[in-house]
Enzyme design. Structure first.
Site, PDB file in Angstrom:
ATOM      1  N   GLY A  37       0.785  -1.227   0.000  1.00  0.00           N
ATOM      2  CA  GLY A  37       0.000   0.000   0.000  1.00  0.00           C
ATOM      3  C   GLY A  37       0.814   1.272   0.000  1.00  0.00           C
ATOM      4  CD  GLU A  38       5.921   1.568   2.563  1.00  0.00           C
ATOM      5  OE1 GLU A  38       6.824   1.617   1.698  1.00  0.00           O
ATOM      6  OE2 GLU A  38       6.143   1.332   3.765  1.00  0.00           O
ATOM      7  CD  GLN A  96     -10.265  19.265   9.579  1.00  0.00           C
ATOM      8  OE1 GLN A  96      -9.604  19.105  10.597  1.00  0.00           O
ATOM      9  NE2 GLN A  96     -10.500  18.276   8.719  1.00  0.00           N
ATOM     10  CE  LYS A 193     -25.318  27.073   6.653  1.00  0.00           C
ATOM     11  NZ  LYS A 193     -24.170  26.572   5.886  1.00  0.00           N
ATOM     12  CG  ASP A 219     -22.066  26.988  -1.193  1.00  0.00           C
ATOM     13  OD1 ASP A 219     -21.170  27.754  -0.782  1.00  0.00           O
ATOM     14  OD2 ASP A 219     -22.711  26.237  -0.438  1.00  0.00           O
ATOM     15  CB  THR A 224     -23.460  15.850   2.708  1.00  0.00           C
ATOM     16  OG1 THR A 224     -23.836  17.053   3.399  1.00  0.00           O
ATOM     17  CG2 THR A 224     -22.188  15.280   3.331  1.00  0.00           C
ATOM     18  N   GLY A 226     -26.678  18.712   1.821  1.00  0.00           N
ATOM     19  CA  GLY A 226     -27.745  18.988   2.775  1.00  0.00           C
ATOM     20  C   GLY A 226     -28.150  20.453   2.771  1.00  0.00           C
ATOM     21  CB  THR A 227     -26.126  23.564   3.025  1.00  0.00           C
ATOM     22  OG1 THR A 227     -25.585  23.301   4.316  1.00  0.00           O
ATOM     23  CG2 THR A 227     -26.356  25.061   2.886  1.00  0.00           C
TER      24      THR A 227
END
Length: 316
Positions: A37-38, A96, A193, A219, A224, A226-227
């Protein structure tokens, strides 16, 4: 043009599109994995003294795509490339960007440190979720915008003028929506919102007039959905004739496609900063290419020309 373009496995179709626009070929490199997997990288041609651009979005699988990007930089640096530019159409971890609650990391800053340490001299990206991420780097960062491609689409399809209204799905996107409203000569509205949890939002009410209008929700990304779908329903409930949406980054994770399919949205227009497989497309999702924008930026950087004209369309 004395440049070399290389790409990892995140978005080979966009990389090929950029190469075609520039009239060059993609560089010869192996980017694969060993049996455990490397990640394995091997550059199969000389890059000594050349200006190299590595095209790689850092969407899902984020960690694998990020590691491919950094390992390619290390290989190119050790092979004596003159300059190495990271072309990251979609910059993962950008949400983040601050400590929104106690004892959480600022992962966008950590990613910036990793990219810089791996050997890149410059970063080029598109529609950063948080503009301040440019300041996380101590190397030049060019944050391009997809608005020229998206606005052109709406103008060509006559989706503009008094019969339309541009809507921001939250207050944070109001500046972006205002740019589109000005370019498309429409009015502007905002959906109020309240977010109850990550990837969960509740659209409350529409601030502005959408009654008897065709709505364009704008946007920077659709994750997802949702908004987006709740904002679309709020507009329709307030008398809108129809609702479509656009975003630069079609992340479309989890239940996104199902939500879009079952929503009141007529159409969703995204760009190819994130590669969409067959499992993430349907008749409602339309994709535009931003290869031309990246090609122009790369060409101007290589020719030591200003790229400020690429920002004339604003923060779309």
């Amino acid at each position: 043009m004395d440049i070399l373009l290389f790409t990892g496995n995140a978005n080979r179709s966009l990389a090929q599109g950029i190469a075609t626009e520039l009239g060059v070929r993609l560089g010869d490199a192996v980017v694969s994995t060993f049996s455990d997997g490397e990640i394995r990288v091997k550059i199969n041609e000389s890059v000594r003294g050349r200006d190299v651009f590595v095209i790689q979005s850092t969407n899902y699988p984020q960690d694998k795509n990020l590691m491919e990007l950094m390992i390619m930089a290390d290989a190119l640096k050790r092979a004596s490339a003159s300059t190495i530019t990271a072309v990251i159409p979609y910059f993962g971890y950008a949400r983040q960007d601050r400590t929104s609650e106690p004892r959480v990391p600022i992962t966008a800053k950590l990613v910036a440190n990793l990219i810089e340490t791996s050997g890149f001299d410059r970063v080029m990206t598109m529609n950063l979720h948080a503009g301040q991420i440019q300041g996380f780097f101590d190397i030049p960062v060019d944050n391009l915008y997809s608005s020229p491609v998206i606005v052109k689409y709406f103008i060509e399809n006559k989706m503009m003028g008094d019969d339309y209204v541009v809507v921001s799905p939250d207050a944070g996107g109001a500046v972006r929506a205002r740019v589109y409203a000005k370019l498309l000569e429409t009015s502007l509205a905002i959906v109020d919102k309240r977010r109850s949890a990550p990837n969960a939002a509740e659209a409350m009410h529409v601030v502005g007039d959408v009654k008897d209008k065709h709505v364009i929700i704008v946007d920077d990304m659709i994750d997802t959905a949702g908004t987006l779908t709740q904002a679309a329903q709020a507009c329709l409930s307030n008398g809108a004739k129809s609702v479509c949406a656009t975003a630069t980054h079609g992340v479309l994770s989890g239940p996104a496609l199902e939500r879009i399919t079952n929503s009141v949205l007529d159409k969703v227009i995204v760009t190819d900063t994130v590669e969409l497989g067959q499992e993430k497309t349907n008749s409602k999702v339309e994709k535009l290419s931003v290869a031309g924008i990246f090609a122009k930026a790369i060409s101007r950087i290589q020719n030591k020309e200003s790229i400020s004209s690429l920002f004339e369309m604003g923060r779309g």
